[in-house]
Design an enzyme around this catalytic site. Sequence first.
Site, PDB file in Angstrom:
ATOM      1  CE1 TYR A  95      33.533  46.107  41.431  1.00  0.00           C
ATOM      2  CE2 TYR A  95      32.464  46.168  39.281  1.00  0.00           C
ATOM      3  CZ  TYR A  95      32.600  45.618  40.541  1.00  0.00           C
ATOM      4  OH  TYR A  95      31.807  44.550  40.905  1.00  0.00           O
ATOM      5  CD  GLU A 118      33.709  42.943  43.245  1.00  0.00           C
ATOM      6  OE1 GLU A 118      32.606  43.500  43.264  1.00  0.00           O
ATOM      7  OE2 GLU A 118      34.293  42.552  44.266  1.00  0.00           O
TER       8      GLU A 118
END
Length: 389
Positions: free
Chosen positions: A109, A197
Amino acid sequence: MNIHEYQTKELLRSYGVPVPDGRVADSDASAGIIAEEIGGDRWVVKAQIHAGGRGKGGGVQLADSVEDVRKHADHIIGSRLITPQTSSAGKLVQRVLVESAQDIKQEFYLGLIIDRIKQRITIIASASGGMEIEEVAKTDPDKVVREAVDPAIGLPEFQCRKIAARIGLTGPLMPQAVKLMRSLYRCFRDKDALMAEINPLAIVDGDKLLAVDAKMSFDGNAVHRYPEITNYRDFDEEDPKEVEATGHGLNYIALDGNVGCIVNGAGLAMATMDAITLHNGSPANFLDVGGGASPEKIANAFRIVRKDPNVKAILLNIFAGINRCDWVAEGVVQAMQKQAISEPVIVRLSGTNYELGQEILNKSGLPFINATDLDDAARKAVDAVNSLS
Ligand code: GDP
Ligand code: MN
């Protein structure tokens, strides 16, 4: 302002962030053509909506043939996709992104947000990619790395290396991670983003780092400075009431309560919502009609607020400084007469030309509920709603 995955990837690609080969399609036929043009023998077909969790909702499909790409595209386009991040009604999918599928070895991530307490752009990184970072942060906070970026220095290599090392991107992956983080940061800074993101950031075949999924949102008050980002705006993804309000110069945000609010000034609009909540009611919207609210503007405000079927009462709260109470009152009377408003309307006027405004309201013979101040108005609005049910 949110943008789609395919748009985010196009933007990030221009900044040198490695993304899979792919393009967006609005029909099964064009999805097939894109798959042929990309080549290879495995593709991924991804629903383009402004919501995450698409994989869980069936909006991310792998295909082993061009025929399968077409089938998935046909199935997804025009359907309503329900994911953990949409309402139970889901979102209508109008486009799919067709990409060459990746052989994913490991998922990470990587995100950038603005930490408002630190007043810094902050990098969030984790070796637990693919999943929702909020969950990881809750159950396994040690697995989430946070690093604030000093705006005077920017994002230096050493800081990227530190982050990369902490999530296990070492060896030949480290220089790739450093370059990727710096490109992402540059894009974020350049375009006044609020959030970026990459989830998953993946190690794929041949030890390459690749942004397999990407999402960005931008500061709506700054986006006019970047026409290329403004062009990414997808009105179909927004509340039509909000879009219409913008067109009328009204600042409207839909909420889920039942007291419609028409207020001048953002601060007063928020105070009004607070007052309603304080009286155990719930506001249906935020609406700032702005300074020079003409009768037409007030009438438009009524129309937009009443498009929300949950609205049971309307609270008009005007503190006229630049505004004039008589103008506002005229707008209210016009709206009430033309729109056959059946909901109780609570009016609190104060400031410039207050007497004139009150006179217009009284003369109209319309069934207003007069309020003396903000607190009184909020209480009367909540009472009006409660007496209906
Ligand atoms: P999201 O569910 O909306 O976040 O959509 P993603 O693009 O993140 O896709 C969901 C999941 O599908 C990812 O976490 C991956 O595990 C998987 N996925 C997406 N693209 C590929 C691909 O090209 N190859 C493989 N093997 N998996 C993929
Ligand atoms: Mn994802």
